[in-house]
Design an enzyme around this catalytic site. Structure first.
Site, PDB file in Angstrom:
ATOM      1  N   ILE A   1      22.715  15.412  14.811  1.00  0.00           N
ATOM      2  CA  ILE A   1      21.422  15.249  14.151  1.00  0.00           C
ATOM      3  C   ILE A   1      20.383  15.378  15.267  1.00  0.00           C
ATOM      4  CG2 ILE A   1      21.633  12.706  14.346  1.00  0.00           C
ATOM      5  CD1 ILE A   1      19.848  12.381  11.924  1.00  0.00           C
ATOM      6  N   SER A   2      19.368  16.197  15.061  1.00  0.00           N
ATOM      7  CA  SER A   2      18.349  16.408  16.090  1.00  0.00           C
ATOM      8  C   SER A   2      17.576  15.130  16.346  1.00  0.00           C
ATOM      9  CB  SER A   2      17.370  17.496  15.637  1.00  0.00           C
ATOM     10  OG  SER A   2      18.055  18.670  15.282  1.00  0.00           O
ATOM     11  N   ASN A   3      16.993  15.008  17.551  1.00  0.00           N
ATOM     12  CA  ASN A   3      16.219  13.789  17.830  1.00  0.00           C
ATOM     13  C   ASN A   3      14.948  13.772  16.979  1.00  0.00           C
ATOM     14  OD1 ASN A   3      13.861  14.747  19.391  1.00  0.00           O
ATOM     15  ND2 ASN A   3      15.408  15.436  20.825  1.00  0.00           N
TER      16      ASN A   3
END
Ligand code: SAH
Length: 218
Positions: free
Chosen positions: A68-70
């Site tokens: 999951i992207s930051n």
């Protein structure tokens, strides 16, 4: 029944509020995007064991070798894709756990999101039902070709890196629409493509690090 969106301590609305403050300090200015980030419960998109880290500015594993992207990059890509406009239809390529799609869903009338890994689609679809994110359509497929049936899109967000802009996706933008993606293999930058008629303006922005956009499905 307990509200499934409410958390406690490190997963509380207050912690999420601190994340939004941090996003503001990091340069996110679109108040609609900040509001969306303040609403979507990021901790519910990741494994229970990692939930206490959900509001840190970090990418986290979601299984199947994906992440999951930051929060910053999700907010940044959303802000660039929106560019202050009201969004009707939006396409996302690379659903993963569905967090970015949920954020986009707060800002658009409808979101179509495509994921190539069938098991992730199943897992994310179940989560979206539970959380009642009803304006997001999940599709299992190779997003490289986009989703012509739902086109044209006001905005397209690609959550995986590729060496060039997939041609099919450019053609699924509305006139004035914007596509945001990580461009490159080892060294990647954020690319914004704006469509005007049949010409496409490209702007290269900051350095980023994404998993690769892969062909075919699994
Ligand atoms: N937006 C996601 C980030 C997921 S990481 C989130 O909020 O969590 C990128 C995702 O892109 C991975 O799940 C990967 O399987 C998917 N992906 C890679 N190539 C793809 C392709 N050609 N079509 C659709 N999805 C793809």
């Amino acid at each position: 029944m307990n509200n499934p969106r409410a958390g406690i301590g490190m997963t509380s609305a207050r912690t999420r509020g601190r994340m939004v403050e941090r996003l503001r300090e990091q340069g996110i200015t679109d108040t609609m995007v900040l509001a969306a980030m303040g609403v979507v419960p990021r901790h519910l998109f990741i494994d229970e064991a990692l939930q206490s880290r959900a509001y840190e500015d970090t990418a986290l594993p979601i299984g199947f070798g994906q992440t999951i992207s930051n929060p910053y990059i999700v907010a940044r890509m959303t802000e660039l894709a929106r560019n202050g406009r009201e969004l009707n239809r939006v396409l996302e390529v690379g659903t993963g756990c569905g967090y970015q799609a949920a954020v986009l869903g707060q800002l658009a009338r409808e979101v179509v999101s495509i994921e190539r890994i069938a098991a992730l689609v199943g897992q994310t679809r179940k989560r979206q039902r539970e959380l009642r994110f009803n304006n997001i359509k999940l599709k299992h497929g190779d997003g490289m070709h986009g989703y012509a049936e739902g086109a044209p899109y006001d905005a397209i967000v690609i959550a995986a890196a590729f060496g060039s802009v997939p041609e099919a996706l450019k053609m699924q933008l509305v006139d004035g629409g914007r596509l945001v993606m990580p461009l490159g293999d080892e060294n990647q930058v954020l690319l914004v493509v704006t469509r005007t008629g049949n010409s496409f303006l490209e702007e290269r922005l900051e350095v980023v690090k994404f998993v690769p956009l892969l062909p075919g499905v699994s």
